[in-house]
Motif scaffolding. Structure first.
Motif, PDB file in Angstrom:
ATOM      1  N   ARG A 299      -3.263   5.264  -3.375  1.00  0.00           N
ATOM      2  CA  ARG A 299      -2.521   5.760  -4.399  1.00  0.00           C
ATOM      3  C   ARG A 299      -0.846   5.472  -3.811  1.00  0.00           C
ATOM      4  O   ARG A 299      -0.017   5.414  -4.647  1.00  0.00           O
ATOM      5  CB  ARG A 299      -2.859   7.183  -4.617  1.00  0.00           C
ATOM      6  N   ASP A 300      -0.800   5.777  -2.657  1.00  0.00           N
ATOM      7  CA  ASP A 300       0.736   5.655  -2.012  1.00  0.00           C
ATOM      8  C   ASP A 300       1.057   4.356  -2.057  1.00  0.00           C
ATOM      9  O   ASP A 300       2.351   4.131  -2.451  1.00  0.00           O
ATOM     10  CB  ASP A 300       0.597   6.116  -0.643  1.00  0.00           C
ATOM     11  N   TYR A 301       0.187   3.183  -1.755  1.00  0.00           N
ATOM     12  CA  TYR A 301       0.604   1.850  -2.084  1.00  0.00           C
ATOM     13  C   TYR A 301       0.958   1.705  -3.420  1.00  0.00           C
ATOM     14  O   TYR A 301       2.208   1.086  -3.753  1.00  0.00           O
ATOM     15  CB  TYR A 301      -0.614   1.098  -1.538  1.00  0.00           C
ATOM     16  N   LEU A 302       0.078   1.974  -4.302  1.00  0.00           N
ATOM     17  CA  LEU A 302       0.419   1.480  -5.763  1.00  0.00           C
ATOM     18  C   LEU A 302       1.709   2.299  -6.315  1.00  0.00           C
ATOM     19  O   LEU A 302       2.358   1.654  -7.107  1.00  0.00           O
ATOM     20  CB  LEU A 302      -0.829   1.977  -6.549  1.00  0.00           C
ATOM     21  N   LYS A 303       1.993   3.583  -6.138  1.00  0.00           N
ATOM     22  CA  LYS A 303       3.141   4.104  -6.608  1.00  0.00           C
ATOM     23  C   LYS A 303       4.612   3.600  -6.003  1.00  0.00           C
ATOM     24  O   LYS A 303       5.761   3.784  -6.714  1.00  0.00           O
ATOM     25  CB  LYS A 303       3.213   5.593  -6.279  1.00  0.00           C
ATOM     26  N   ARG A 304       4.336   2.802  -5.036  1.00  0.00           N
ATOM     27  CA  ARG A 304       5.666   2.109  -4.553  1.00  0.00           C
ATOM     28  C   ARG A 304       5.742   0.670  -5.150  1.00  0.00           C
ATOM     29  O   ARG A 304       6.684   0.115  -4.738  1.00  0.00           O
ATOM     30  CB  ARG A 304       5.474   2.097  -3.166  1.00  0.00           C
ATOM     31  N   LEU A 305       4.903   0.201  -6.018  1.00  0.00           N
ATOM     32  CA  LEU A 305       4.817  -1.087  -6.474  1.00  0.00           C
ATOM     33  C   LEU A 305       5.730  -0.886  -7.933  1.00  0.00           C
ATOM     34  O   LEU A 305       5.681   0.136  -8.467  1.00  0.00           O
ATOM     35  CB  LEU A 305       3.611  -1.894  -6.741  1.00  0.00           C
ATOM     36  N   ALA A 306       6.380  -1.973  -8.303  1.00  0.00           N
ATOM     37  CA  ALA A 306       6.812  -2.168  -9.667  1.00  0.00           C
ATOM     38  C   ALA A 306       5.766  -1.876 -10.791  1.00  0.00           C
ATOM     39  O   ALA A 306       4.756  -2.409 -10.572  1.00  0.00           O
ATOM     40  CB  ALA A 306       7.622  -3.539  -9.747  1.00  0.00           C
ATOM     41  N   PHE A 308       4.941  -3.695 -13.128  1.00  0.00           N
ATOM     42  CA  PHE A 308       4.098  -5.099 -13.544  1.00  0.00           C
ATOM     43  C   PHE A 308       3.092  -5.542 -12.477  1.00  0.00           C
ATOM     44  O   PHE A 308       2.329  -6.355 -12.530  1.00  0.00           O
ATOM     45  CB  PHE A 308       5.146  -6.054 -13.908  1.00  0.00           C
ATOM     46  N   GLU A 309       3.377  -4.767 -11.383  1.00  0.00           N
ATOM     47  CA  GLU A 309       2.447  -5.276 -10.009  1.00  0.00           C
ATOM     48  C   GLU A 309       1.577  -4.441 -10.184  1.00  0.00           C
ATOM     49  O   GLU A 309       0.293  -4.670  -9.201  1.00  0.00           O
ATOM     50  CB  GLU A 309       3.367  -5.242  -8.898  1.00  0.00           C
ATOM     51  N   ASP A 310       1.638  -2.919 -10.299  1.00  0.00           N
ATOM     52  CA  ASP A 310       0.688  -1.946  -9.697  1.00  0.00           C
ATOM     53  C   ASP A 310      -0.887  -2.201 -10.491  1.00  0.00           C
ATOM     54  O   ASP A 310      -1.865  -1.940  -9.851  1.00  0.00           O
ATOM     55  CB  ASP A 310       0.888  -0.576 -10.061  1.00  0.00           C
ATOM     56  N   ALA A 311      -0.835  -2.748 -11.823  1.00  0.00           N
ATOM     57  CA  ALA A 311      -2.299  -2.836 -12.415  1.00  0.00           C
ATOM     58  C   ALA A 311      -2.982  -3.941 -11.709  1.00  0.00           C
ATOM     59  O   ALA A 311      -3.982  -4.007 -11.441  1.00  0.00           O
ATOM     60  CB  ALA A 311      -1.876  -3.444 -14.118  1.00  0.00           C
ATOM     61  N   GLU A 312      -2.078  -5.101 -11.504  1.00  0.00           N
ATOM     62  CA  GLU A 312      -2.865  -6.399 -10.630  1.00  0.00           C
ATOM     63  C   GLU A 312      -3.380  -5.911  -9.374  1.00  0.00           C
ATOM     64  O   GLU A 312      -4.397  -5.870  -8.824  1.00  0.00           O
ATOM     65  CB  GLU A 312      -1.782  -7.251 -10.407  1.00  0.00           C
ATOM     66  N   GLU A 315      -6.712  -3.704  -9.862  1.00  0.00           N
ATOM     67  CA  GLU A 315      -7.791  -4.729  -9.939  1.00  0.00           C
ATOM     68  C   GLU A 315      -8.076  -5.450  -8.634  1.00  0.00           C
ATOM     69  O   GLU A 315      -9.540  -5.452  -8.389  1.00  0.00           O
ATOM     70  CB  GLU A 315      -7.331  -5.689 -10.852  1.00  0.00           C
ATOM     71  N   ARG A 316      -7.216  -5.583  -7.701  1.00  0.00           N
ATOM     72  CA  ARG A 316      -7.429  -6.296  -6.551  1.00  0.00           C
ATOM     73  C   ARG A 316      -8.325  -5.238  -5.522  1.00  0.00           C
ATOM     74  O   ARG A 316      -9.246  -5.468  -4.818  1.00  0.00           O
ATOM     75  CB  ARG A 316      -6.250  -6.693  -5.695  1.00  0.00           C
ATOM     76  N   ALA A 317      -7.720  -3.873  -5.761  1.00  0.00           N
ATOM     77  CA  ALA A 317      -8.487  -2.895  -4.850  1.00  0.00           C
ATOM     78  C   ALA A 317      -9.763  -2.610  -5.348  1.00  0.00           C
ATOM     79  O   ALA A 317     -10.673  -2.302  -4.511  1.00  0.00           O
ATOM     80  CB  ALA A 317      -7.543  -1.502  -4.994  1.00  0.00           C
ATOM     81  N   LEU A 318     -10.006  -2.593  -6.838  1.00  0.00           N
ATOM     82  CA  LEU A 318     -11.477  -2.259  -7.270  1.00  0.00           C
ATOM     83  C   LEU A 318     -12.201  -3.419  -6.887  1.00  0.00           C
ATOM     84  O   LEU A 318     -13.613  -3.270  -6.318  1.00  0.00           O
ATOM     85  CB  LEU A 318     -11.461  -2.417  -8.851  1.00  0.00           C
ATOM     86  N   GLN A 319     -11.744  -4.867  -6.612  1.00  0.00           N
ATOM     87  CA  GLN A 319     -12.732  -5.880  -6.188  1.00  0.00           C
ATOM     88  C   GLN A 319     -13.067  -5.800  -4.720  1.00  0.00           C
ATOM     89  O   GLN A 319     -14.056  -6.008  -4.337  1.00  0.00           O
ATOM     90  CB  GLN A 319     -12.059  -7.112  -6.500  1.00  0.00           C
ATOM     91  N   GLN A 320     -12.097  -5.158  -3.804  1.00  0.00           N
ATOM     92  CA  GLN A 320     -12.144  -4.990  -2.776  1.00  0.00           C
ATOM     93  C   GLN A 320     -13.215  -3.655  -2.393  1.00  0.00           C
ATOM     94  O   GLN A 320     -14.089  -3.932  -1.593  1.00  0.00           O
ATOM     95  CB  GLN A 320     -10.869  -4.503  -1.869  1.00  0.00           C
TER      96      GLN A 320
END
Length: 446
Positions: A299-306, A308-312, A315-320
């Motif tokens: 969550r900390d990682y995602l909230k610091r992304l732009a 248009f980048e957080d959704a991608e 998805e990468r996290a779910l695959q991980q």
């Protein structure tokens, strides 16, 4: 509007003093704790001197006692001590802080003996003494107790802190001691045999704002350990010395168990953020998430992304999570995120791997998946049932029986078993293997 029969101060007051007095006499009959509280209230009505005398007498009686405190006696003593504490910190402290200061010290001095003659399984008694210690500082400050006297008394309490009841005493006394008193307390603690790195000496350095004094209590060898380095670096960071904190973290090479020290990692991330080294902090967050599937770090990682980048990245996290080498960890993440459809697919993809001993994760996941994904929920409950029977753990039989009944209820909503045994076939297999476990089957049929 509350009923006139509701037990509240307004309705009870309407009964009148005579009726209430009779009720209190009746209720307190045979109850020593209530009787003592009533006597304390009567003493307080006479004035602060009488209240203080009543408290002092009761504390002396508790000190003289040496009997072991079972659960019932411990509960009664907690109520008793709570009443004394309220009297000291309330009316007595308001009218005579000096006397309250002395009485509260007397209560604190009881802690070692009291805690030593009971098993404080709930921690309630320990918490009471901890709260008393926290409240001692403001009362001492109101009483304008001299720092020399207070430092000496505090040092004696800290010398007998077997159960950790005074772990928060130094911060609580910061205002009452002042810088000079804190220095005196440090000297007294040293005289009691404490070495550099002692918890209380570190707390004193923090209370005094002495960053260099805090740091100087650690040797180079101490700082090689990541747990220690993280603690020191956190203090340096809070003091605005982020560059020095990073040096301390970089120099720590030893870990206690091979698993990255989470405090060290989180401190390093915080330091990098403070130094505006955002990309390095983000990289650490992702690396730790990839290994641990830690939701807070993601969550900390995602909230610091732009935007248009957080959704991608999600998805990468779910695959991980789906491809994580520990499938149970992946399941826990997918359920808690939540991504229930993917969690259900994850369960089916690892159908033969689920561990019935991991019942805490299994039961939560099964409960959340049961509404829309009955087969996945069933495949998580079955291993719990099987494990309980296979190990012969009778203490788990009641839960296992409940889980088997849940499987029966889920079965009517499953049209395609996708190669797995249906419910009747699963139960038949259990009977073949564990048919003699009468205690379990009796619970199932109950």
């Amino acid at each position: 509007m509350a009923s006139k029969r509701t037990l509240n101060p307004q309705n009870l007051a309407a009964l009148g003093p005579e009726v209430l007095a009779e009720l209190l006499i009746e209720v307190s009959a045979g109850n020593a704790v209530i009787q003592r509280r009533l006597r304390l209230a009567l003493a307080a009505a006479e004035g602060v001197g009488s209240a203080a005398q009543e408290v002092r007498k009761r504390l002396a009686a508790i000190d003289r006692s040496s009997t072991f405190l079972d659960a019932a006696k411990r509960k009664a003593l907690i109520s008793d001590l709570e009443a004394q504490l309220q009297a000291i910190s309330g009316p007595i402290a308001a009218a005579d802080p000096s006397q309250a200061c002395e009485l509260l010290l007397r209560l604190l001095e009881l802690s070692e003996g009291v805690l030593g003659r009971c098993f404080d399984s709930s921690g309630a008694l320990l918490a009471l003494f901890g709260r008393a210690a926290q409240g001692w500082g403001p009362i001492c400050q109101a009483a304008q107790l001299g720092p020399e006297t207070l430092a000496e008394q505090a040092a004696e309490l800290l010398a007998e802190n077997t159960y950790g009841q005074f772990d928060g005493l130094v911060p609580a006394l910061k205002g009452a001691l002042g810088d000079w008193g804190l220095k005196l307390l440090g000297s007294s603690i040293h005289q009691h045999g404490a070495a550099d790195g002692n918890t209380y000496l570190l707390q004193i350095a923090v209370a005094r704002g002495d960053v260099d004094g805090y740091l100087g209590q650690f040797s180079a060898e101490d700082l090689r350990w990541r747990e220690t380095a993280a603690s020191v670096a956190s203090h340096l960071l809070a003091s605005g010395r982020a560059e020095q904190a990073l040096e301390i973290l970089d120099g720590a090479t030893e870990d206690t168990d091979g698993w990255p020290q989470i405090d060290w990692l989180d401190c390093r991330i915080a330091v990098l953020d403070a130094l505006n080294r955002t990309s390095e902090a983000q990289q650490l967050r992702w690396q730790w998430f990839s290994k641990s599937l830690s939701i807070p770090h993601l969550r900390d990682y995602l909230k610091r992304l732009a935007a248009f980048e957080d959704a991608e990245a999600e998805e990468r996290a779910l695959q991980q999570a789906e491809g994580h080498p520990v499938s149970l960890l992946g399941l826990h993440f997918l359920v808690e995120w939540p991504a229930l459809a993917r969690a259900a697919s994850h369960v089916l993809a690892h159908g033969q791997e689920w561990d019935g001993d991991a019942y805490e994760i299994h039961t939560v996941a099964a409960d959340r998946l049961s509404a829309k994904f009955p087969l996945a929920a069933t495949l998580l409950l079955r291993p719990i049932v099987f494990f309980a029977l296979w190990t012969g753990n009778a203490r788990r039989y009641r839960h296992a029986a409940d889980h088997l009944r849940s499987c029966d209820q889920l079965a009517c909503r499953i049209d395609d078993w996708q190669g797995h045994r249906d419910h009747d076939a699963f139960v038949l297999r259990l009977v073949e293997l564990f048919g003699t476990e009468w205690g379990f089957w009796k619970l199932v049929d109950h």
